[in-house]
Design a protein around this motif. Structure first.
Motif, PDB file in Angstrom:
ATOM      1  N   GLN A 146       0.806  -1.210   0.000  1.00 56.46           N
ATOM      2  CA  GLN A 146       0.000   0.000   0.000  1.00 56.46           C
ATOM      3  C   GLN A 146       0.845   1.269   0.000  1.00 56.46           C
ATOM      4  OE1 GLN A 146       0.103  -2.360   2.350  1.00 56.46           O
ATOM      5  NE2 GLN A 146      -0.366  -1.570   4.410  1.00 56.46           N
ATOM      6  N   ASP A 147       2.149   1.130   0.272  1.00 54.85           N
ATOM      7  CA  ASP A 147       3.046   2.292   0.304  1.00 54.85           C
ATOM      8  C   ASP A 147       3.897   2.416  -0.955  1.00 54.85           C
ATOM      9  OD1 ASP A 147       2.129   2.926   2.843  1.00 54.85           O
ATOM     10  OD2 ASP A 147       3.671   1.746   3.845  1.00 54.85           O
ATOM     11  N   ARG A 148       3.762   1.478  -1.874  1.00 50.02           N
ATOM     12  CA  ARG A 148       4.664   1.462  -3.029  1.00 50.02           C
ATOM     13  C   ARG A 148       4.368   2.574  -4.038  1.00 50.02           C
ATOM     14  NH1 ARG A 148       5.881  -5.030  -4.126  1.00 50.02           N
ATOM     15  NH2 ARG A 148       7.048  -5.313  -2.165  1.00 50.02           N
ATOM     16  N   TYR A 149       3.140   3.017  -4.124  1.00 49.72           N
ATOM     17  CA  TYR A 149       2.828   4.123  -5.039  1.00 49.72           C
ATOM     18  C   TYR A 149       3.589   5.376  -4.631  1.00 49.72           C
ATOM     19  CZ  TYR A 149       0.256   7.807  -7.426  1.00 49.72           C
ATOM     20  OH  TYR A 149      -0.068   8.902  -8.188  1.00 49.72           O
ATOM     21  N   VAL A 150       3.571   5.663  -3.330  1.00 48.48           N
ATOM     22  CA  VAL A 150       4.306   6.830  -2.828  1.00 48.48           C
ATOM     23  C   VAL A 150       5.804   6.641  -3.025  1.00 48.48           C
ATOM     24  CG1 VAL A 150       4.893   8.159  -0.761  1.00 48.48           C
ATOM     25  CG2 VAL A 150       2.529   7.466  -1.167  1.00 48.48           C
ATOM     26  N   ALA A 151       6.294   5.415  -2.797  1.00 50.89           N
ATOM     27  CA  ALA A 151       7.724   5.132  -2.974  1.00 50.89           C
ATOM     28  C   ALA A 151       8.141   5.340  -4.429  1.00 50.89           C
ATOM     29  CB  ALA A 151       8.041   3.707  -2.528  1.00 50.89           C
ATOM     30  N   ASN A 152       7.321   4.907  -5.372  1.00 51.89           N
ATOM     31  CA  ASN A 152       7.634   5.069  -6.796  1.00 51.89           C
ATOM     32  C   ASN A 152       7.755   6.550  -7.165  1.00 51.89           C
ATOM     33  OD1 ASN A 152       7.397   2.298  -6.978  1.00 51.89           O
ATOM     34  ND2 ASN A 152       5.353   2.340  -7.892  1.00 51.89           N
ATOM     35  N   ALA A 153       6.760   7.336  -6.727  1.00 50.99           N
ATOM     36  CA  ALA A 153       6.762   8.765  -7.033  1.00 50.99           C
ATOM     37  C   ALA A 153       7.942   9.466  -6.360  1.00 50.99           C
ATOM     38  CB  ALA A 153       5.446   9.394  -6.583  1.00 50.99           C
ATOM     39  N   SER A 154       8.273   9.049  -5.137  1.00 56.42           N
ATOM     40  CA  SER A 154       9.367   9.676  -4.392  1.00 56.42           C
ATOM     41  C   SER A 154      10.706   9.375  -5.044  1.00 56.42           C
ATOM     42  CB  SER A 154       9.364   9.183  -2.947  1.00 56.42           C
ATOM     43  OG  SER A 154       8.152   9.509  -2.298  1.00 56.42           O
ATOM     44  N   PHE A 155      10.889   8.137  -5.498  1.00 56.68           N
ATOM     45  CA  PHE A 155      12.136   7.771  -6.180  1.00 56.68           C
ATOM     46  C   PHE A 155      12.314   8.620  -7.434  1.00 56.68           C
ATOM     47  CE2 PHE A 155      14.562   5.509  -9.355  1.00 56.68           C
ATOM     48  CZ  PHE A 155      15.636   4.997  -8.653  1.00 56.68           C
ATOM     49  N   ALA A 156      11.254   8.719  -8.237  1.00 53.45           N
ATOM     50  CA  ALA A 156      11.331   9.497  -9.475  1.00 53.45           C
ATOM     51  C   ALA A 156      11.598  10.962  -9.180  1.00 53.45           C
ATOM     52  CB  ALA A 156      10.035   9.330 -10.271  1.00 53.45           C
ATOM     53  N   LEU A 157      10.973  11.479  -8.128  1.00 49.02           N
ATOM     54  CA  LEU A 157      11.169  12.880  -7.759  1.00 49.02           C
ATOM     55  C   LEU A 157      12.614  13.141  -7.350  1.00 49.02           C
ATOM     56  CD1 LEU A 157       9.653  15.563  -7.370  1.00 49.02           C
ATOM     57  CD2 LEU A 157       9.238  14.880  -4.996  1.00 49.02           C
ATOM     58  N   GLY A 158      13.175  12.239  -6.551  1.00 55.36           N
ATOM     59  CA  GLY A 158      14.564  12.389  -6.140  1.00 55.36           C
ATOM     60  C   GLY A 158      15.516  12.318  -7.318  1.00 55.36           C
ATOM     61  N   MET A 159      15.182  11.482  -8.289  1.00 55.54           N
ATOM     62  CA  MET A 159      16.058  11.323  -9.444  1.00 55.54           C
ATOM     63  C   MET A 159      16.025  12.546 -10.349  1.00 55.54           C
ATOM     64  SD  MET A 159      16.253   8.143 -12.071  1.00 55.54           S
ATOM     65  CE  MET A 159      17.380   8.221 -13.479  1.00 55.54           C
ATOM     66  N   VAL A 160      14.823  13.086 -10.621  1.00 59.12           N
ATOM     67  CA  VAL A 160      14.771  14.253 -11.505  1.00 59.12           C
ATOM     68  C   VAL A 160      15.406  15.470 -10.837  1.00 59.12           C
ATOM     69  CG1 VAL A 160      12.746  13.456 -12.778  1.00 59.12           C
ATOM     70  CG2 VAL A 160      12.430  14.921 -10.793  1.00 59.12           C
ATOM     71  N   ALA A 161      15.314  15.550  -9.508  1.00 60.98           N
ATOM     72  CA  ALA A 161      15.974  16.651  -8.800  1.00 60.98           C
ATOM     73  C   ALA A 161      17.488  16.548  -8.968  1.00 60.98           C
ATOM     74  CB  ALA A 161      15.605  16.630  -7.317  1.00 60.98           C
ATOM     75  N   SER A 162      18.004  15.324  -8.914  1.00 70.06           N
ATOM     76  CA  SER A 162      19.436  15.097  -9.098  1.00 70.06           C
ATOM     77  C   SER A 162      19.867  15.467 -10.511  1.00 70.06           C
ATOM     78  CB  SER A 162      19.765  13.624  -8.810  1.00 70.06           C
ATOM     79  OG  SER A 162      21.104  13.323  -9.140  1.00 70.06           O
ATOM     80  N   ILE A 163      19.076  15.054 -11.507  1.00 70.55           N
ATOM     81  CA  ILE A 163      19.393  15.362 -12.898  1.00 70.55           C
ATOM     82  C   ILE A 163      19.338  16.870 -13.140  1.00 70.55           C
ATOM     83  CG2 ILE A 163      18.587  15.123 -15.282  1.00 70.55           C
ATOM     84  CD1 ILE A 163      17.675  12.302 -14.583  1.00 70.55           C
ATOM     85  N   ALA A 164      18.326  17.525 -12.585  1.00 74.30           N
ATOM     86  CA  ALA A 164      18.202  18.972 -12.756  1.00 74.30           C
ATOM     87  C   ALA A 164      19.423  19.694 -12.201  1.00 74.30           C
ATOM     88  CB  ALA A 164      16.931  19.475 -12.069  1.00 74.30           C
ATOM     89  N   ASP A 165      19.881  19.290 -11.018  1.00 73.74           N
ATOM     90  CA  ASP A 165      21.072  19.911 -10.423  1.00 73.74           C
ATOM     91  C   ASP A 165      22.285  19.738 -11.328  1.00 73.74           C
ATOM     92  OD1 ASP A 165      19.649  20.720  -8.225  1.00 73.74           O
ATOM     93  OD2 ASP A 165      20.298  19.073  -6.935  1.00 73.74           O
TER      94      ASP A 165
END
Length: 238
Positions: A146-165
């Protein structure tokens, strides 16, 4: 018929993008591969800019090109398109297509929007590819279903923030090289783009960002997917 130098370089840029797309976006790619591809097209883009005179840049037409997200809700890529636009010296805004799906519209000189569209496609592909690897990790399997949807979105968010930097850091280095050449192409191109944008008589509004639930561990895992890839001369040289 003789091809002008600027068109010849632009054709080379488009051909290189097509080749890189076949190796990356069509087959999935890691963030490392995405950043290396970004560095390669940035090098070609800088060569193209330097092949133009100031008059040719001032007279160059601006174009719009949309990247379709095929999603009706905001997605993590939202947090990276601004960096992509800045990396490519163009403007970007978010609107909806007739089906109500979100799209990013890049506006700028022809070569710039071409590269911006490609990089958006590339980042999107890299995030999907790395997310797939994350879902197969031991850490992910320990997350409750039940927590994996949030985990998926959080992983992607962390990754795009890294790429943007990383893209912004690369852009800073490129601008320093440009200024060192005696021509500040960034200011020149920005003036052209802003002047052409005013002619469109568009009205922009600041979108309201809804609160997001973030899994800190998944966000950090996404950031680490990019942090492991340092930007250095070896990457810039491909």
């Amino acid at each position: 018929m003789t091809t002008s130098p600027d068109l010849a370089v632009l054709d080379k840029l488009k051909t290189r993008i097509q080749g890189l797309r076949a190796k990356t976006t069509d087959n999935g790619c890691t963030e490392a591969e995405a950043l290396m591809a970004a560095a390669k097209v940035a090098e070609l883009l800088d060569r193209y800019d330097l092949s133009l005179t100031d008059v040719e840049i001032r007279d160059a037409p601006c174009e719009r090109r949309a990247y379709e997200t095929r999603a009706k809700k905001r997605i993590p890529l939202d947090d990276c398109v601004g960096a992509i636009a800045k990396f490519c010296d163009c403007r970007v805004w978010r609107d909806k297509n007739p089906a109500g799906e979100a799209r990013y519209v890049f506006f700028g000189l022809r070569a710039d929007v071409e590269v911006a569209h490609y990089l958006t496609e590339l980042v999107d592909s890299a995030v999907r590819s790395e997310l797939g690897r994350y879902k197969n990790s031991a850490d992910y399997r320990r997350i409750r279903h039940q927590d994996r949807y949030v985990a998926n979105a959080s992983f992607a968010l962390g990754m795009v923030a890294s790429i943007a930097d990383k893209l912004l850091a690369m852009k800073t280095e490129r601008d320093e090289v440009s200024r060192g050449s005696g021509r500040d192409l960034v200011i020149l191109k920005a003036a052209v783009v802003e002047a052409e944008l005013e002619k469109l008589n568009l009205t922009f509004r600041q979108g309201r960002r809804a609160g997001r639930t973030v899994s800190q561990s998944a966000y950090e895992a996404g950031g680490e997917a990019g942090a492991a890839m340092a930007i250095n001369a070896a990457i810039r040289n491909g």
